[in-house]
Scaffold this motif. Sequence first.
Motif, PDB file in Angstrom:
ATOM      1  N   THR A   4       0.836  -1.196   0.000  1.00  0.00           N
ATOM      2  CA  THR A   4       0.000   0.000   0.000  1.00  0.00           C
ATOM      3  C   THR A   4       0.872   1.248   0.000  1.00  0.00           C
ATOM      4  OG1 THR A   4      -0.108   0.148   2.415  1.00  0.00           O
ATOM      5  CG2 THR A   4      -1.760  -1.238   1.306  1.00  0.00           C
ATOM      6  N   SER A   6       0.595   3.718   1.929  1.00  0.00           N
ATOM      7  CA  SER A   6       0.873   4.059   3.331  1.00  0.00           C
ATOM      8  C   SER A   6       2.083   3.290   3.849  1.00  0.00           C
ATOM      9  CB  SER A   6      -0.349   3.771   4.200  1.00  0.00           C
ATOM     10  OG  SER A   6      -1.420   4.601   3.836  1.00  0.00           O
ATOM     11  N   TYR A   9       5.141   4.826   2.399  1.00  0.00           N
ATOM     12  CA  TYR A   9       5.387   6.097   3.083  1.00  0.00           C
ATOM     13  C   TYR A   9       6.035   5.862   4.444  1.00  0.00           C
ATOM     14  CZ  TYR A   9       4.530  10.997   4.273  1.00  0.00           C
ATOM     15  OH  TYR A   9       4.685  12.318   4.600  1.00  0.00           O
ATOM     16  N   ALA A  10       5.570   4.835   5.164  1.00  0.00           N
ATOM     17  CA  ALA A  10       6.131   4.525   6.485  1.00  0.00           C
ATOM     18  C   ALA A  10       7.594   4.112   6.373  1.00  0.00           C
ATOM     19  CB  ALA A  10       5.309   3.415   7.155  1.00  0.00           C
ATOM     20  N   ARG A 239       4.094  11.406  -4.189  1.00  0.00           N
ATOM     21  CA  ARG A 239       3.507  11.010  -2.916  1.00  0.00           C
ATOM     22  C   ARG A 239       4.563  10.959  -1.815  1.00  0.00           C
ATOM     23  NH1 ARG A 239      -1.119   8.634  -1.720  1.00  0.00           N
ATOM     24  NH2 ARG A 239      -1.550   8.062  -3.866  1.00  0.00           N
ATOM     25  N   ILE A 279       1.177  14.413   6.193  1.00  0.00           N
ATOM     26  CA  ILE A 279       0.098  13.443   6.425  1.00  0.00           C
ATOM     27  C   ILE A 279      -0.954  13.542   5.322  1.00  0.00           C
ATOM     28  CG2 ILE A 279      -1.811  12.848   7.961  1.00  0.00           C
ATOM     29  CD1 ILE A 279      -0.003  13.644  10.308  1.00  0.00           C
ATOM     30  N   ALA A 282       0.133  11.950   2.110  1.00  0.00           N
ATOM     31  CA  ALA A 282       0.259  10.493   2.162  1.00  0.00           C
ATOM     32  C   ALA A 282      -1.076   9.792   2.004  1.00  0.00           C
ATOM     33  CB  ALA A 282       0.896  10.070   3.487  1.00  0.00           C
ATOM     34  N   ARG A 283      -2.169  10.529   2.137  1.00  0.00           N
ATOM     35  CA  ARG A 283      -3.497   9.922   2.033  1.00  0.00           C
ATOM     36  C   ARG A 283      -3.955   9.850   0.587  1.00  0.00           C
ATOM     37  NH1 ARG A 283      -7.385  13.233   5.763  1.00  0.00           N
ATOM     38  NH2 ARG A 283      -8.810  11.655   4.946  1.00  0.00           N
TER      39      ARG A 283
END
Length: 296
Positions: A4, A6, A9-10, A239, A279, A282-283
Amino acid sequence: MTVTPSAAYAVAMIGIATFSCMDAFMKGLSIEIGAYNAMLWRSIIGLAMSIPMFAIWGKGWPGRSTAIIHLKRSVAAGISVLLFFWGLARVPMAEGVTLTFLSPIIALFLAALMLGEQIRRRTIGASLLAFAGVGVILSGRAGGEGGPDALHGAFAIIVAGMFYAYNLVLLRRSALLAGPVEITFFTNLVFVGLYGIAAPVAATVPDAGQVLRLSAAAGLAIISSLALAWAYAHAEAQRLVTVEYTAFVWATILSAIVFGERLLPLTVAGAVLIIAGSIIAARGRAAPAPATEAAA
């Protein structure tokens, strides 16, 4: 296995946190032995660490087109980090990192031009919000402390940010063509070649304590490179570029602990805006990879 946005991104956030720890080592070393020698020896040690990794987990020597991309990206990154650490030795760490936040804004538009990515309004708005946070932070340093040397350092970091933006976009392209181990190996290889040009006249041998810190910096740089290369292989550049803003949080913490720099109230306010922008960016759903990338 589907990754994903997310999750990518993490992982990128972990890469930035690790990179920030490396920055603290390199700031101290750049003050002691100069930015050039700090980068030269860190790159030599990093190459020694990455050669076995490439031999074991690499997929062999890349083709000509991929090697050219590695070369262009690594040269841009090499110029960027040398200028950055030269500047960072002359300005407070937290303020130096804020100046690099110009690069994600530049990278957003370079990604559209070079990779064919579509810039979403959400991403533009999030970047502007984060950039407003940078403005708030810089307003707290409007007094111009540090004199001409600090001004030269700030200018060097701004120029470094431009090269870094180009590196970020090419990292996305490299990550689609090669694995993290290959990217890390070629980064160190090109760095050694680039910095080695001036070695006969500019290199000095570090002492044992400096070698230990250079080794720690090299190890952290490799971990960061692997994490960021993996993340850029699983998410669009636009992103992920905003994750760079989280470096300010780590720089603030490390600058206070390691260098005793004071945290200003405006710095906190700006950091809130920066994190909020990251944040928001990232969505949302990921867009498909552009055709130009798939064909590269």
